[in-house]
Design a protein around this motif. Structure first.
Motif: not given
Lengths: 111, 113
Positions: A98-106
């Protein structure tokens, strides 16, 4: 509790310059990290990964740095190209499937 | 190879309706995952499977069910759709163990009104 944080929602960089995307994590059990790139209306695609036994991994224009003591990783893109404009996610795993993802950077690379 | 395919691409549901999001991979991967992505948020793991017949909950499983009767298919079922389930759903697969990258499908955009 957000275990993986990408505190910069967006970043603009001139073409040819360096793009630096940051990611912080709180769980000291994380031992494997990945970066994904996502274009609009598409699924994320794998970019580069790093294991906690390393502090740097390089693949062409992309380099990921890991600072375990600071619980921080960064993705460097040199030189940046307009085609790099996308949302970048970091993800972390603690030796599980299982991986936990960050919210992302555009990232926007300006021509 | 088609990789990971998802159907449908878009769907609008009324509150209380049910539907199944389809996911198929042709890479013979053992591991499959369902994520949802809400606006401005990262991907949240709903369910995952480590092989045919084996599934387990992720971070946000409530309101969803899955099954894994074959290696290729991993459908996600919404039984009683709620507005909180409006999201983009991504299916992914990986092979060879926990260290391997995940390959994602193109996503299903679901709106519940």
């Amino acid at each position: 509790d957000q275990q993986v944080k990408q505190n910069s929602p967006s970043l603009s960089v001139q073409e040819g310059r360096i793009s630096i995307l940051n990611c912080d994590y709180t769980n000291s059990m994380f031992d494997y990290f990945l970066w994904y790139k996502k274009y609009p209306a598409e699924g994320p695609t794998f970019l580069i990964s790093i294991s906690s036994i390393k502090d740097k991994n390089e693949d062409g224009r992309f380099t990921v740095f890991l600072n375990k003591s600071a619980k921080h990783l960064s993705l460097h893109i040199v030189p940046s190209q307009p085609g790099d404009s996308a949302v970048y996610f970091c993800a972390a795993s603690a030796s599980t499937y299982k991986y936990i993802f960050g919210t992302g950077t555009r990232l926007k690379v300006l021509a | 190879n088609a990789g990971v395919t998802q159907t449908p691409k878009f769907r609008i549901l009324k509150i209380g309706q049910s539907m199944t999001l389809q996911c198929t991979q042709d890479m013979n991967h053992n591991y499959m995952y369902w994520y949802r992505q809400d606006p401005g948020m990262g991907l949240k793991l709903i369910y995952y499977s480590v092989g045919a017949g084996i599934t387990d909950k992720g971070e946000v499983p409530n309101g969803y069910n899955v099954s894994r009767s074959t290696t290729e298919d991993f459908p996600l079922r919404l039984e009683l759709a709620a507005p909180s389930q409006t999201s983009v759903y991504f299916c992914a697969s990986s092979g060879g163990g926990a260290r391997n990258e995940q390959f994602f499908g193109p996503g299903t955009r679901l709106t519940v009104l």
